[in-house]
Design a protein around this motif. Structure first.
Motif, mmCIF file in Angstrom:
data_model
loop_
_atom_site.group_PDB
_atom_site.id
_atom_site.type_symbol
_atom_site.label_atom_id
_atom_site.label_comp_id
_atom_site.label_asym_id
_atom_site.label_seq_id
_atom_site.Cartn_x
_atom_site.Cartn_y
_atom_site.Cartn_z
ATOM 1 N N PRO A 54 6.080 0.492 4.010
ATOM 2 C CA PRO A 54 4.930 1.165 4.617
ATOM 3 C C PRO A 54 5.327 2.503 5.233
ATOM 4 C CG PRO A 54 5.769 -0.495 6.107
ATOM 5 C CD PRO A 54 6.586 -0.606 4.849
ATOM 6 N N GLY A 55 4.342 3.387 5.339
ATOM 7 C CA GLY A 55 4.524 4.625 6.073
ATOM 8 C C GLY A 55 4.025 4.469 7.499
ATOM 9 N N GLN A 56 4.041 5.565 8.242
ATOM 10 C CA GLN A 56 3.609 5.499 9.628
ATOM 11 C C GLN A 56 2.162 5.055 9.739
ATOM 12 O OE1 GLN A 56 5.432 5.914 12.415
ATOM 13 N NE2 GLN A 56 3.606 5.340 13.560
ATOM 14 N N ALA A 57 1.288 5.549 8.817
ATOM 15 C CA ALA A 57 -0.130 5.180 8.874
ATOM 16 C C ALA A 57 -0.327 3.694 8.597
ATOM 17 C CB ALA A 57 -0.918 6.010 7.865
ATOM 18 N N GLN A 58 0.481 3.113 7.710
ATOM 19 C CA GLN A 58 0.340 1.691 7.408
ATOM 20 C C GLN A 58 0.966 0.811 8.502
ATOM 21 O OE1 GLN A 58 1.543 3.875 4.848
ATOM 22 N NE2 GLN A 58 -0.615 4.080 4.299
ATOM 23 N N LEU A 59 1.937 1.324 9.229
ATOM 24 C CA LEU A 59 2.578 0.532 10.280
ATOM 25 C C LEU A 59 1.737 0.448 11.555
ATOM 26 C CD1 LEU A 59 6.270 1.781 9.992
ATOM 27 C CD2 LEU A 59 5.498 -0.576 9.688
ATOM 28 N N LYS A 60 1.053 1.534 11.874
ATOM 29 C CA LYS A 60 0.404 1.641 13.187
ATOM 30 C C LYS A 60 -0.573 0.511 13.486
ATOM 31 C CE LYS A 60 -1.978 5.002 16.107
ATOM 32 N NZ LYS A 60 -2.538 6.367 16.175
ATOM 33 N N VAL B 266 8.713 -6.047 7.773
ATOM 34 C CA VAL B 266 8.707 -4.831 6.939
ATOM 35 C C VAL B 266 9.876 -4.904 5.970
ATOM 36 C CG1 VAL B 266 8.949 -2.326 6.921
ATOM 37 C CG2 VAL B 266 7.566 -3.437 8.684
ATOM 38 N N LEU B 267 9.574 -4.749 4.683
ATOM 39 C CA LEU B 267 10.602 -4.704 3.637
ATOM 40 C C LEU B 267 10.761 -3.247 3.197
ATOM 41 C CD1 LEU B 267 9.628 -7.785 1.435
ATOM 42 C CD2 LEU B 267 11.142 -7.695 3.414
ATOM 43 N N GLY B 268 11.951 -2.707 3.372
ATOM 44 C CA GLY B 268 12.178 -1.314 3.019
ATOM 45 C C GLY B 268 12.604 -1.096 1.586
ATOM 46 N N SER B 269 12.876 -2.158 0.824
ATOM 47 C CA SER B 269 13.344 -2.024 -0.559
ATOM 48 C C SER B 269 12.558 -2.958 -1.457
ATOM 49 C CB SER B 269 14.835 -2.337 -0.662
ATOM 50 O OG SER B 269 15.265 -2.306 -2.009
ATOM 51 N N THR B 270 12.171 -2.468 -2.610
ATOM 52 C CA THR B 270 11.511 -3.315 -3.603
ATOM 53 C C THR B 270 12.507 -4.204 -4.331
ATOM 54 O OG1 THR B 270 11.675 -1.545 -5.246
ATOM 55 C CG2 THR B 270 9.652 -1.647 -3.942
ATOM 56 N N ASP B 271 13.812 -3.927 -4.172
ATOM 57 C CA ASP B 271 14.825 -4.764 -4.823
ATOM 58 C C ASP B 271 14.791 -6.198 -4.302
ATOM 59 O OD1 ASP B 271 15.506 -2.466 -6.066
ATOM 60 O OD2 ASP B 271 17.452 -2.206 -5.079
ATOM 61 N N PHE B 272 14.241 -6.404 -3.128
ATOM 62 C CA PHE B 272 14.161 -7.760 -2.592
ATOM 63 C C PHE B 272 13.265 -8.662 -3.435
ATOM 64 C CE2 PHE B 272 14.710 -5.737 1.857
ATOM 65 C CZ PHE B 272 16.061 -5.550 1.614
ATOM 66 N N ASP C 30 0.847 -1.204 0.000
ATOM 67 C CA ASP C 30 0.000 0.000 0.000
ATOM 68 C C ASP C 30 0.876 1.245 0.000
ATOM 69 O OD1 ASP C 30 -2.250 1.559 0.003
ATOM 70 O OD2 ASP C 30 -2.606 1.406 2.157
ATOM 71 N N ARG C 31 1.811 1.293 -0.946
ATOM 72 C CA ARG C 31 2.700 2.451 -1.021
ATOM 73 C C ARG C 31 1.978 3.715 -1.439
ATOM 74 N NH1 ARG C 31 7.102 0.086 -4.929
ATOM 75 N NH2 ARG C 31 5.328 -1.227 -5.536
ATOM 76 N N ASP C 32 0.803 3.587 -2.063
ATOM 77 C CA ASP C 32 0.020 4.759 -2.451
ATOM 78 C C ASP C 32 -0.878 5.262 -1.328
ATOM 79 O OD1 ASP C 32 1.130 4.652 -4.981
ATOM 80 O OD2 ASP C 32 -0.422 3.289 -5.727
ATOM 81 N N GLY D 141 -2.593 -13.338 9.989
ATOM 82 C CA GLY D 141 -1.701 -13.858 11.011
ATOM 83 C C GLY D 141 -0.299 -13.333 10.794
ATOM 84 N N ARG D 142 0.320 -13.796 9.728
ATOM 85 C CA ARG D 142 1.659 -13.341 9.375
ATOM 86 C C ARG D 142 1.511 -12.288 8.273
ATOM 87 N NH1 ARG D 142 6.871 -15.273 9.815
ATOM 88 N NH2 ARG D 142 8.269 -14.757 8.096
ATOM 89 N N THR D 143 2.201 -11.147 8.433
ATOM 90 C CA THR D 143 2.031 -10.019 7.511
ATOM 91 C C THR D 143 3.390 -9.517 7.056
ATOM 92 O OG1 THR D 143 0.031 -9.356 8.704
ATOM 93 C CG2 THR D 143 0.988 -7.753 7.190
ATOM 94 N N VAL D 144 3.492 -9.231 5.752
ATOM 95 C CA VAL D 144 4.684 -8.618 5.167
ATOM 96 C C VAL D 144 4.256 -7.296 4.542
ATOM 97 C CG1 VAL D 144 6.540 -8.844 3.486
ATOM 98 C CG2 VAL D 144 5.740 -10.864 4.741
ATOM 99 N N LEU D 145 4.849 -6.198 5.002
ATOM 100 C CA LEU D 145 4.513 -4.865 4.513
ATOM 101 C C LEU D 145 5.650 -4.356 3.642
ATOM 102 C CD1 LEU D 145 3.185 -3.318 7.846
ATOM 103 C CD2 LEU D 145 1.864 -4.464 6.058
ATOM 104 N N ILE D 146 5.310 -3.825 2.470
ATOM 105 C CA ILE D 146 6.310 -3.317 1.531
ATOM 106 C C ILE D 146 6.355 -1.802 1.636
ATOM 107 C CG2 ILE D 146 6.971 -3.133 -0.893
ATOM 108 C CD1 ILE D 146 5.606 -5.786 -1.377
#
Length: 408
Positions: free
Chosen positions: A146-152, A220-226, A121-123, A139-144
């Motif tokens: 994310p900003g503060q609103a998506q992390l909270k 949390v993945l901070g890079s799309t290169d992964f 949800d980068r947009d 249950g298990r979540t991977v966020l690509i």
């Protein structure tokens, strides 16, 4: 003896006039000329229609129906993630791309043996309530990225820590997570996060920031290169992607679209934002405007019928035109009108004929000795008249010249 009107001699002039009119009358339009005229009128619209059809045909021919979503599991372009999705499928992970929030919730509920939610949800399309629904259902979540609103809604122990340029060198794992043994190095570009547990860190003035952060079941993945096709084979990215996304039998791959935007149940009316005095003031203005229309629109008396056609004396039309020139301060138009009329009268008086020019009239007046040549040309070519005062003086001088010539 004069000829009677009904004799051949009396009808000859009328026949000659009819023959002359027939000869000078325009030829009737042919079908070809009519078609040419219609084509000139409609060729612009025809051209626009053909252009629209050409654009539509081009897009229809070039549209392939392929997925072009960035980091999409069916996108084979460099910015897609089709390679990772296929490798996960070959290793027994059911990859389920979902287009909407309802589909994502349904897929998570149907996964009996456990599922991993990959949320991209980068947009920032989803609001807090929608993210809360996903957090409670997954249950298990991977966020690509994310900003503060998506992390909270998912974790309060991972916080954004800025951006690292793409030119940064790959970083070592530097952590004791199981992924570190499989992927000892990975890209360190993209968004960075502060967390109690993380890998692939960069030292900053405020401490270590990680490109891969973990808090319980949230990763949390901070890079799309992964994950993207262009970089998935770099460094330890293949093992990192499989270890992170393949922990559960089902992977729900969800990238929110604009159809998931939350819409208010009842949009606010703009009238609710107006102050209370606007309503009474508007009513009072309406009453005042109605009274003003009745006052200004009343008739001074009954209509007076006048037989047609109306005959207007020439003096009245001349005076009306003069007043229009005066109101519009049209000095140039007034000069041209007076000059043209005066030249016509002078040429008639001197019997010069209708083809005589102002130069001919000036030369004739100079030869007759009425005035010197320079004075006549200054009078008949009034380039110096620019103001109303100049116009009055010039008109009087022109009238004096006409009197000298003998024009009544």
């Amino acid at each position: 003896m004069s000829a009677r009107p009904d004799t051949p001699m009396g009808t000859a002039p009328a026949r000659a006039v009819a023959d002359a009119r027939r000869e000078t009358a325009p030829a009737p339009a042919t079908a070809k000329s009519v078609a040419r005229r219609r084509w000139r009128r409609s060729r612009l619209w025809v051209g626009l229609l053909l252009l629209a059809l050409a654009v539509g045909a081009f897009y229809a021919a070039t549209a392939t129906g392929e997925d072009r979503t960035p980091l999409g599991p069916r996108n084979a372009a460099p910015d897609g993630a089709m390679a990772v999705a296929q490798v996960l499928g070959h290793n027994g992970v059911q990859v389920s791309p979902v287009p909407t929030l309802d589909a994502a919730l349904a897929a998570l509920e149907e996964a009996e043996d456990g599922a991993t939610l990959l949320l991209d949800d980068r947009d920032a399309i989803l609001d807090a309530d929608q993210l809360g629904l996903l957090a409670r259902a997954s249950g298990r979540t991977v966020l690509i990225q994310p900003g503060q609103a998506q992390l909270k809604p998912f974790t309060d122990r991972i916080l954004p820590a800025g951006v690292v340029p793409d030119a940064a060198a790959p970083a070592g794992a530097g952590c004791d997570l199981p992924v570190a043994a499989q992927a000892p190095r990975a890209a360190a570009s993209g968004l960075m996060y502060r967390a109690d547990t993380g890998c692939y860190g960069q030292e900053t003035g405020a401490g270590t920031a990680y490109g891969y952060a973990v808090d319980g079941t949230t990763t949390v993945l901070g890079s799309t290169d992964f994950l993207d096709n262009a970089h998935v084979l770099d460094h330890g990215h293949p093992a990192l992607a499989l270890w992170t996304l393949g922990a559960e039998p089902t992977l729900v791959w969800y990238k929110p679209g604009y159809s998931d935007l939350a819409v208010a149940e009842a949009p606010a009316s703009p009238f609710e934002l107006l102050p209370d005095w606007v309503g009474p003031a508007t009513g009072w203005l309406f009453v005042a405007a109605t009274a003003a229309m009745l006052w200004r629109g009343r008739r001074p008396g009954p209509l007076v019928e006048e037989p047609l056609p109306v005959v207007v004396p020439a003096a009245e039309t001349a005076e009306g035109r003069a007043r229009l020139y005066q109101d519009g301060r049209a000095v140039g138009a007034a000069v041209e009108s007076l000059r043209s009329a005066a030249l016509t009268r002078i040429a008639t008086r001197l019997r010069l004929g209708p083809a005589a020019t102002a130069e001919d009239i000036a030369a004739t007046l100079e030869t007759a000795g009425y005035r010197p040549g320079p004075a006549l040309r200054r009078l008949l070519f009034p380039a110096h008249v620019r103001t109303e005062a100049d116009l009055v003086a010039w008109a009087q001088d022109l009238h004096t010249l006409e009197k000298e010539i003998g024009i009544p």
